[in-house]
Design an enzyme around this catalytic site. Structure first.
Site, PDB file in Angstrom:
ATOM      1  N   HIS A 178      28.755  45.646  28.983  1.00 44.60           N
ATOM      2  CA  HIS A 178      29.486  46.111  28.194  1.00 44.60           C
ATOM      3  C   HIS A 178      30.620  46.792  28.929  1.00 44.60           C
ATOM      4  O   HIS A 178      31.017  46.366  30.321  1.00 44.60           O
ATOM      5  CB  HIS A 178      28.945  47.287  27.734  1.00 44.60           C
ATOM      6  CG  HIS A 178      28.347  48.416  28.411  1.00 44.60           C
ATOM      7  ND1 HIS A 178      27.419  49.466  28.100  1.00 44.60           N
ATOM      8  CD2 HIS A 178      27.912  48.437  30.004  1.00 44.60           C
ATOM      9  CE1 HIS A 178      27.191  50.164  29.235  1.00 44.60           C
ATOM     10  NE2 HIS A 178      27.360  49.419  30.492  1.00 44.60           N
ATOM     11  N   ARG A 204      25.664  39.090  27.956  1.00 39.32           N
ATOM     12  CA  ARG A 204      24.131  39.403  27.827  1.00 39.32           C
ATOM     13  C   ARG A 204      23.296  38.405  27.813  1.00 39.32           C
ATOM     14  O   ARG A 204      23.579  37.244  27.130  1.00 39.32           O
ATOM     15  CB  ARG A 204      23.711  40.490  26.550  1.00 39.32           C
ATOM     16  CG  ARG A 204      24.551  41.712  26.725  1.00 39.32           C
ATOM     17  CD  ARG A 204      24.173  42.811  25.560  1.00 39.32           C
ATOM     18  NE  ARG A 204      25.175  43.794  25.800  1.00 39.32           N
ATOM     19  CZ  ARG A 204      25.269  44.810  25.017  1.00 39.32           C
ATOM     20  NH1 ARG A 204      24.644  45.072  23.845  1.00 39.32           N
ATOM     21  NH2 ARG A 204      26.284  45.855  25.001  1.00 39.32           N
TER      22      ARG A 204
HETATM   23  N1  PHE Z   1      28.523  50.585  25.782  1.00 38.27           N
HETATM   24  C1  PHE Z   1      27.922  50.649  24.693  1.00 38.27           C
HETATM   25  C2  PHE Z   1      27.163  49.176  24.231  1.00 38.27           C
HETATM   26  O1  PHE Z   1      27.955  48.486  24.489  1.00 38.27           O
HETATM   27  C3  PHE Z   1      28.602  51.114  23.316  1.00 38.27           C
HETATM   28  C4  PHE Z   1      28.992  52.520  23.662  1.00 38.27           C
HETATM   29  C5  PHE Z   1      30.373  52.730  24.388  1.00 38.27           C
HETATM   30  C6  PHE Z   1      28.354  53.863  23.190  1.00 38.27           C
HETATM   31  C7  PHE Z   1      30.951  53.905  24.536  1.00 38.27           C
HETATM   32  C8  PHE Z   1      28.663  54.867  23.304  1.00 38.27           C
HETATM   33  C9  PHE Z   1      30.115  55.140  23.875  1.00 38.27           C
HETATM   34  O2  PHE Z   1      26.199  49.110  23.346  1.00 38.27           O
END
Ligand code: PHE
Length: 360
Positions: A178, A204
């Site tokens: 992410h 992923r």
């Molecule tokens: N990083 C999380 C994801 O990829 C998304 C997210 C970002 C959630 C920032 C909360 C705050 O699933």
């Protein structure tokens, strides 16, 4: 040589030279003609050298006649020379003519990929709300991808992100799952207030289908300051939904869990096709999921040396492909990386403003 013989030869040369010149239409033949008659060893020159042998009383007359002939032949030579040069130009102009009235061939200069256009558009929307766009590494350490995001090594939450691990002895290098690791990187290097968005590729290990790709794009958002509250998050995301999907859009927050936020939510926008009634695009729910968000977890702030008693923050993560799919009714995420120009060309006329302009 007597005068009569000289005059007869002069006439003879003039006659032949004139006849021969008439048939000449190229410069090399003309040069040969010039050598034959007028050149240093040419017939006329040779004849004129014999003037001295003519009886003195008739010599001036003979000389004058010879000079007239020479003048005439020289003039004819120059005229022919010009005709050949000019004639050649005319033929060349005709052969190399360019039809300037033909419309030009349009060069194929290409166009930006829909994902790039969407990222540009998102960056612009957030720039107007004071967010700076920054970029981070796609090959990450587990330290940033997990540890600093409050996801310790044995935490079951690591399984949520099906991680591609880079083959190193320590297994500590991964393809980022992410864009959230940039939260920590930015906060480590900037003291609050912080307002950034981070677009980019994420990876992923996933079976591909119409809604899953092993590589896709996210846009991370992060704001840290002394008075950041949940209502700020809500306002920013509401404005985003308006800019992307139209002025009357509503957004919905539902509780969700992400280790790096508390409280955590998923957020959705009411479907712009059916206005919440339920249709094929929103799969009957009336809502379109945009991403995850929440208030930055105190452990995350502490981990990067920011005092959670003084500062608070919000963070969110959007799926970039998802935004395009929702807005344009695209039902297969694989279309973006398949490189089918028939699909990509559909976006050729989209400037960074086209989508927003049409809905606002
Ligand atoms: N990083 C999380 C994801 O990829 C998304 C997210 C970002 C959630 C920032 C909360 C705050 O699933």
């Amino acid at each position: 040589m007597n005068y009569e013989a000289f005059a007869a030869q002069l006439d003879h040369i003039q006659e032949r030279a004139t006849a021969s010149l008439a048939g000449i239409d190229a410069s090399d033949a003309l040069a040969a003609w010039e050598r034959e008659f007028l050149g240093g060893k040419g017939e006329l020159t040779m004849l004129m050298r014999s003037l001295g042998g003519i009886e003195a009383g008739q010599r001036p007359d003979a000389g004058r006649r010879a000079n007239e002939v020479k003048k005439g032949m020289t003039a004819a030579y120059s005229a022919k020379e010009a005709a050949i040069k000019f004639g050649g130009l005319t033929t060349r102009l005709a052969a190399e003519a360019v039809d300037v009235t033909l419309p030009g061939r349009k060069p194929n200069i290409g166009y930006a990929h829909p994902i790039s256009l969407m990222i540009e558009e998102l960056s612009e929307i957030f720039a107007l709300m004071g967010f700076q766009t920054v970029f981070g590494p796609e090959v990450e350490t587990t330290h940033y991808n997990f540890d600093l995001l409050n996801i310790p090594a044995d935490h079951p939450a690591r399984d949520v992100w099906d991680t591609m691990i880079v083959d190193t002895p320590s297994d500590a290098i991964v393809m980022r799952t992410h864009t959230s690791p940039m939260q920590a990187r930015v906060m480590e290097n900037t003291s609050p207030p912080v307002r950034v968005v981070v677009p980019g590729r994420t990876y992923r290990y996933e079976a591909q289908d119409a809604s899953h790709e092993w590589m896709f794009h996210q846009l991370e958002g992060l704001a840290v300051d002394k008075t950041i509250r949940m209502s700020d998050l809500k306002g920013v995301l509401q404005e985003l939904a308006r800019q992307l999907f139209g002025p009357t859009r509503r957004i919905r927050f539902r509780c969700d869990f992400f280790p790096f936020v508390e409280p955590g939510v998923d957020f959705a926008v009411d479907c712009a096709i059916c206005y919440g009634k339920g249709c094929r695009v929103c799969k009957g729910s009336g809502w379109l999921e945009m991403g995850g968000a929440g208030m930055v977890h105190p452990n995350v702030l502490r981990g990067v040396g920011i005092d959670p008693e003084v500062y608070t923050g919000f963070a969110f993560g959007l799926g970039v492909e998802r935004m395009l799919m929702m807005r344009h009714g695209i039902n297969d995420v694989r279309a973006f990386a398949a490189n089918d120009l028939r699909f990509l060309a559909e976006f050729a006329s989209f400037s960074a403003h086209a989508g927003r302009g049409s809905s606002v």
